[in-house]
Design an enzyme around this catalytic site. Structure first.
Site, mmCIF file in Angstrom:
data_model
loop_
_atom_site.group_PDB
_atom_site.id
_atom_site.type_symbol
_atom_site.label_atom_id
_atom_site.label_comp_id
_atom_site.label_asym_id
_atom_site.label_seq_id
_atom_site.Cartn_x
_atom_site.Cartn_y
_atom_site.Cartn_z
ATOM 1 N N GLN A 184 49.307 49.315 82.803
ATOM 2 C CA GLN A 184 49.162 47.881 83.055
ATOM 3 C C GLN A 184 48.732 47.601 84.507
ATOM 4 O O GLN A 184 47.709 46.970 84.770
ATOM 5 C CB GLN A 184 50.494 47.168 82.803
ATOM 6 N N ASP A 185 49.510 48.084 85.448
ATOM 7 C CA ASP A 185 49.228 47.767 86.851
ATOM 8 C C ASP A 185 47.955 48.448 87.335
ATOM 9 O O ASP A 185 47.196 47.890 88.131
ATOM 10 C CB ASP A 185 50.386 48.227 87.750
ATOM 11 N N ALA B 185 51.528 56.118 88.722
ATOM 12 C CA ALA B 185 51.880 56.972 87.579
ATOM 13 C C ALA B 185 53.389 57.166 87.534
ATOM 14 O O ALA B 185 54.025 57.451 88.548
ATOM 15 C CB ALA B 185 51.183 58.327 87.707
ATOM 16 N N SER C 140 60.962 50.401 92.329
ATOM 17 C CA SER C 140 61.427 49.515 91.255
ATOM 18 C C SER C 140 62.747 48.816 91.584
ATOM 19 O O SER C 140 63.624 49.392 92.241
ATOM 20 C CB SER C 140 61.626 50.363 89.994
ATOM 21 N N GLU D 247 64.967 48.599 89.623
ATOM 22 C CA GLU D 247 66.041 49.370 88.982
ATOM 23 C C GLU D 247 66.780 50.244 89.992
ATOM 24 O O GLU D 247 67.842 50.779 89.698
ATOM 25 C CB GLU D 247 65.498 50.213 87.823
ATOM 26 N N TYR E 176 65.759 56.661 85.595
ATOM 27 C CA TYR E 176 64.536 56.051 86.134
ATOM 28 C C TYR E 176 64.804 55.489 87.531
ATOM 29 O O TYR E 176 64.064 55.773 88.479
ATOM 30 C CB TYR E 176 64.082 54.952 85.160
HETATM 31 N N1 NAP Z 1 55.651 46.824 85.223
HETATM 32 C C1 NAP Z 1 56.819 46.613 85.814
HETATM 33 O O1 NAP Z 1 57.526 45.629 85.545
HETATM 34 C C2 NAP Z 1 57.303 47.559 86.891
HETATM 35 C C3 NAP Z 1 58.471 47.250 87.592
HETATM 36 C C4 NAP Z 1 58.904 48.121 88.590
HETATM 37 C C5 NAP Z 1 58.172 49.258 88.889
HETATM 38 N N2 NAP Z 1 57.048 49.531 88.169
HETATM 39 C C6 NAP Z 1 56.301 50.739 88.490
HETATM 40 O O2 NAP Z 1 54.940 50.404 88.688
HETATM 41 C C7 NAP Z 1 54.107 51.464 88.205
HETATM 42 C C8 NAP Z 1 53.105 50.908 87.222
HETATM 43 O O3 NAP Z 1 53.808 50.330 86.117
HETATM 44 P P1 NAP Z 1 53.044 49.938 84.779
HETATM 45 O O4 NAP Z 1 53.781 48.794 84.207
HETATM 46 O O5 NAP Z 1 51.586 49.842 85.028
HETATM 47 O O6 NAP Z 1 53.344 51.228 83.892
HETATM 48 P P2 NAP Z 1 52.557 51.817 82.634
HETATM 49 O O7 NAP Z 1 51.712 50.734 82.020
HETATM 50 O O8 NAP Z 1 53.543 52.500 81.780
HETATM 51 O O9 NAP Z 1 51.566 52.884 83.284
HETATM 52 C C9 NAP Z 1 52.048 54.039 83.903
HETATM 53 C C10 NAP Z 1 50.999 55.126 83.817
HETATM 54 O O10 NAP Z 1 51.602 56.317 84.280
HETATM 55 C C11 NAP Z 1 51.061 57.424 83.594
HETATM 56 N N3 NAP Z 1 52.150 58.298 83.137
HETATM 57 C C12 NAP Z 1 53.083 58.037 82.189
HETATM 58 N N4 NAP Z 1 53.903 59.090 82.024
HETATM 59 C C13 NAP Z 1 53.452 60.055 82.890
HETATM 60 C C14 NAP Z 1 53.841 61.387 83.166
HETATM 61 N N5 NAP Z 1 54.861 61.955 82.506
HETATM 62 N N6 NAP Z 1 53.157 62.058 84.114
HETATM 63 C C15 NAP Z 1 52.119 61.487 84.767
HETATM 64 N N7 NAP Z 1 51.670 60.246 84.516
HETATM 65 C C16 NAP Z 1 52.345 59.535 83.596
HETATM 66 C C17 NAP Z 1 50.286 56.921 82.381
HETATM 67 O O11 NAP Z 1 48.908 57.240 82.539
HETATM 68 P P3 NAP Z 1 48.189 58.425 81.669
HETATM 69 O O12 NAP Z 1 48.797 58.370 80.305
HETATM 70 O O13 NAP Z 1 46.751 58.008 81.693
HETATM 71 O O14 NAP Z 1 48.458 59.684 82.395
HETATM 72 C C18 NAP Z 1 50.516 55.409 82.409
HETATM 73 O O15 NAP Z 1 49.334 54.691 82.109
HETATM 74 C C19 NAP Z 1 55.049 52.510 87.635
HETATM 75 O O16 NAP Z 1 55.286 53.479 88.619
HETATM 76 C C20 NAP Z 1 56.316 51.733 87.355
HETATM 77 O O17 NAP Z 1 57.453 52.560 87.388
HETATM 78 C C21 NAP Z 1 56.586 48.709 87.197
#
Ligand code: NAP
Length: 321
Positions: A12-13, A76, A120, A122, A144
């Site tokens: 998403q991000d 990631a 995060s 969290e 997490y």
């Molecule tokens: N969205 C929120 O509300 C939120 C809040 C706090 C923090 N965050 C942090 O912000 C970042 C982006 O969040 P998001 O919502 O965009 O998350 P997301 O949509 O789940 O995207 C995360 C990406 O990380 C990669 N990934 C997943 N598992 C992995 C693994 N085991 N090893 C390596 N790469 C992996 C995947 O890309 P591929 O499958 O292409 O490798 C996935 O597209 C994350 O670090 C998340 O923890 C998000």
């Protein structure tokens, strides 16, 4: 032309950030685990995608040397609740240790590279005070949150010890049409679309009175970008500063398609999570004052946007499953 490297660009991000960076004239390189991964919003045509194992420091250094980014955004992570939350070792490796691997690679290749870590809310977990700011003590409850906290402290340690421009964005929940299907906002909006289309009648949820600080992903990635445009690296809470309940989310989403949530939503005791002892809500005052950052998309607008996107997906035949 500046170059940015975005890890986890398929998420998403990652996709929102890539759009922002391309719009500002950056060359964007993204990492994924799977080079065949399709990126949303036609981004596949506009970014260079490289396959990387986040724990492979040599490969990461090779990618940095080849693409020479000015900025690295580490997005990631294991994020979805679908079983991955339980894999403590994988979460520790990807959400924690991989950040040290990446920072070491940056240090070795070019310590002038600016780095932003997606930390995060969290990490606050059982916080002792509310709202939470950059000064609030961390008490993570989940694997997490604990792994993210390790990474957060490593970012600070690399900044202090090696003088890297390494910044940590303490992100509260942020949503949008590209949010994964396992998250409650998307669960609600996708089911509202199905119910509106006559494909379903009911939505089962946990505690409707649970409250979250929900912002829009486009706003939060703009905050991360701003963090790397400053004179020095620092940590910032990126949050809306207000909370809404799951009930308000349902009311707005069903209301948007002319339905009453009370006719469709069932509270499911099996999906209840223990209530948060202290309300998790961010205090974005520092980001407001120092970055000039604030959220532009309000809660109601966000929910409407997500419902509309899910209705469109359904019409295109991609969201009905
Ligand atoms: N969205 C929120 O509300 C939120 C809040 C706090 C923090 N965050 C942090 O912000 C970042 C982006 O969040 P998001 O919502 O965009 O998350 P997301 O949509 O789940 O995207 C995360 C990406 O990380 C990669 N990934 C997943 N598992 C992995 C693994 N085991 N090893 C390596 N790469 C992996 C995947 O890309 P591929 O499958 O292409 O490798 C996935 O597209 C994350 O670090 C998340 O923890 C998000």
């Amino acid at each position: 032309m500046r170059t940015a490297l975005v890890t986890g660009i398929s998420g998403q991000d990652g996709s929102h950030l890539a759009e922002l960076l391309l719009g500002r004239g950056y060359r964007v390189v993204g990492t994924t685990r799977d080079a065949a991964r399709e990126l949303p919003a036609g981004l596949g045509e506009r970014v260079e995608l490289v396959a990387v194992d986040m724990l492979d420091g040599r490969r990461m250094a090779e990618v940095l040397s080849r693409h020479r980014p000015d900025e690295v955004y580490n997005l990631a992570a294991c994020t979805s609740g679908e079983g991955q939350f339980d894999d403590a070792v994988e979460i520790g490796r990807v959400n924690g240790l991989a950040v040290s691997v990446l920072l070491e690679a940056i240090r070795g290749v070019d310590p002038r590279i600016r780095f932003c870590q997606a930390s995060s809310s969290e990490m606050f977990g059982d916080a002792s005070q509310s709202p939470q700011s950059e000064e609030t003590p961390f008490h993570p409850r989940s694997f997490y949150g604990a792994a993210k906290l390790y990474a957060h402290w490593m970012v600070r340690a690399f900044r202090r010890r090696h003088g890297l421009f390494a910044a940590s964005a303490i992100l509260f929940n942020h949503e949008g049409p590209r949010r994964g299907p396992g998250f409650v906002t998307r669960k609600v909006t996708s089911q509202v679309a199905r119910i509106a289309a006559g494909l379903a009648t009911e939505l089962r949820l946990g505690n409707l009175d649970a409250r979250r600080d929900w912002g829009y992903a486009g706003d939060h990635v703009r905050g991360m970008w701003l963090m790397l445009q400053q004179d020095s690296a620092d940590d910032f809470v990126l949050a809306t500063g207000e909370t809404h309940s799951v009930r308000e989310l349902c009311e707005r989403a069903f209301g948007h398609v002319g339905l009453d949530y009370r006719d469709h939503v069932r509270e499911d005791a099996a999906a209840f999570r223990p209530p948060d002892p202290v309300q998790l809500v961010g205090n974005p005052a520092k980001a407001r004052a120092r970055l000039g950052w604030s959220t532009e998309v309000r809660f109601g607008e966000l929910v409407d946007m997500m419902v509309d996107a899910d209705l469109r997906l359904l019409r295109q035949g991609a969201g009905g499953a």
